[in-house]
Write a protein that holds these residues in place. Structure first.
Motif, short mmCIF file in Angstrom:
data_model
loop_
_atom_site.label_atom_id
_atom_site.label_comp_id
_atom_site.label_asym_id
_atom_site.label_seq_id
_atom_site.Cartn_x
_atom_site.Cartn_y
_atom_site.Cartn_z
N SER A 52 35.27 52.11 22.18
CA SER A 52 36.43 52.57 22.79
C SER A 52 36.06 53.66 22.58
CB SER A 52 36.77 52.52 20.89
OG SER A 52 36.59 51.47 20.15
N LYS A 55 37.06 53.87 26.34
CA LYS A 55 38.12 53.51 26.80
C LYS A 55 39.17 54.70 27.04
CE LYS A 55 38.86 48.65 25.20
NZ LYS A 55 38.89 47.23 23.33
N GLU A 76 34.34 45.86 31.20
CA GLU A 76 35.83 45.85 30.35
C GLU A 76 35.66 44.20 30.05
OE1 GLU A 76 39.81 46.37 30.81
OE2 GLU A 76 39.07 48.24 31.71
N ASP A 79 40.69 39.97 27.29
CA ASP A 79 41.04 39.86 26.56
C ASP A 79 40.93 41.55 25.55
OD1 ASP A 79 38.55 38.59 24.85
OD2 ASP A 79 39.17 40.31 24.03
N ASP A 80 40.61 43.04 26.85
CA ASP A 80 41.25 43.93 25.89
C ASP A 80 41.34 45.21 27.12
OD1 ASP A 80 38.96 44.75 24.19
OD2 ASP A 80 37.23 45.73 26.02
N LYS A 81 42.61 44.41 27.51
CA LYS A 81 43.26 44.31 28.70
C LYS A 81 44.85 46.26 27.99
CE LYS A 81 42.20 43.58 32.74
NZ LYS A 81 40.96 44.45 33.69
N GLY A 82 44.81 45.65 26.53
CA GLY A 82 46.09 45.49 25.89
C GLY A 82 46.28 47.47 25.79
N ALA A 83 47.44 47.52 25.48
CA ALA A 83 47.21 49.36 25.21
C ALA A 83 46.12 50.06 24.45
CB ALA A 83 48.67 50.18 24.94
N ILE A 84 45.86 51.26 24.44
CA ILE A 84 45.06 51.90 23.59
C ILE A 84 45.75 53.16 22.99
CG2 ILE A 84 42.85 51.29 25.67
CD1 ILE A 84 43.23 54.65 25.58
#
Ligand code: AMP
Ligand code: MG
Ligand code: MG
Length: 312
Positions: A52, A55, A76, A79-84
């Motif tokens: 985290s 990111k 990375e 499945d970590d490409k989403g919005a932070i």
């Protein structure tokens, strides 16, 4: 006026602010108690805090400096490409750093000349084992392969300000301009060495034995060890092992150099920090508060030991 502030000073000021935010993420993950530990390799761990915090740092810096190459320790996952979370994007800059004088040699550089090395949590072993004061967040800024500026943030450093406990402090340095965020102290009177706590081996121990030191401190993280040099708790950092990577040494090297010290490999050579270099610091780490102590330590290490590391 922000347009007149040199790019390197702006990136350093942004890095100070984002390191503070990343440090809060590191504390929040620990407070929640769900560390999400993943074993990346032998004696090499990653937690939710590492993921985290990285990111937060990369999203914040790349939003403001899109052409700067940023290399972070953590891979990375797809499945970590989403919005932070939006509150992980930091666009503030540290006001004191923005006032720093930029050396002439760094005034004309552009984003394409810069590589930023990010260790979102240095000292993960210590973080998982509760040695929280050893943990740091490292952001190192290199220009044309050389570390020129950096930030070491300590999420668990406690100070009392106006009667209130404040967590975290951030140390920074810029080549030929100076350092800030801590009180510099002279080296100890006798030779005190700092080294690894959790990644030793027979060669690491051999390099320590030859130093004739009065004391050996075993602590976690490259960032924390260089802080010990900066604050006069130790005078030399010796690690005769290929375990450290460029993100471990870029920020510490830049700050130590800005404070008058020196960080090289065990052979006395400087590492290069360009975008395409290999990540491991294969020939170890040797750092000292000044040239004289660096040279002393360098000459104590036997030729055979240097050759063994160089061949690995
Ligand atoms: P240490 O001095 O052992 O706390 O290590 C400083 C940095 O180098 C940390 O980020 C460690 O994770 C990394 N490191 C050192 N040795 C190793 C190793 N054998 N394997 C993986 N990482 C290492
Ligand atoms: Mg590290
Ligand atoms: Mg790390």
């Amino acid at each position: 006026m922000s347009t007149t502030i040199p790019l390197i000073v702006k990136i350093l000021a942004s890095s100070v602010s984002v390191a503070n935010r990343a440090g809060k993420i590191v504390r929040d993950v620990m407070s929640k108690g769900e560390l999400g530990i993943v074993e990346k390799g032998k004696d090499d761990y990653q937690t939710e805090a590492d993921r985290s915090a990285q990111k937060c740092i990369i999203a914040s810096l790349s939003a403001q400096y899109p052409k700067v190459k940023i290399i972070g320790e953590e891979e990375e996952s797809p499945d970590d490409k989403g919005a932070i979370p939006s509150d992980w994007i930091v666009v503030e800059s540290d006001k004191d750093v923005l006032c720093m004088q930029c050396p002439a040699s760094l005034q004309g550089i552009c984003e394409e000349d810069i590589v930023v090395w990010v260790d979102p949590l240095d000292g993960t072993s210590e973080y998982t084992q509760g040695f929280l004061e050893h943990v740091t967040v490292l952001i190192g800024i290199s220009v044309n392969e050389k570390p020129v500026a950096g930030v070491i943030h300590q999420p668990y450093y406690k100070t009392i300000i106006g009667g209130e406990k404040v967590m975290g402090r951030t140390i920074w340095g810029l080549q030929e301009a100076g350092v800030g965020g801590y009180t510099p102290a002279p080296p100890p009177d006798s030779l005190i060495i700092t080294t690894t706590r959790s990644h030793s081996n027979p060669i690491v121990e051999q390099a320590l034995q030859v130093m004739n030191a009065s004391q050996i401190l075993r602590v976690g993280g490259a960032g924390y060890k260089v802080l010990q040099l900066l604050e006069g708790k130790a005078s030399v950092y010796v690690f005769a092992s290929p375990g450290c990577k460029k993100w471990d040494t870029c920020a510490p090297e830049a700050i130590l150099a800005a404070a008058g010290g020196k960080l090289t490999d065990i052979l006395g050579n400087f590492y290069k920090y360009g975008a395409t270099v290999s990540h491991p610091n294969k020939t170890g780490v040797l750092a000292a508060v000044n040239d004289e102590l660096h040279n002393y330590a360098l000459t104590r290490i036997p030729r055979e030991l240097k050759d063994t590391l160089a061949k690995k």
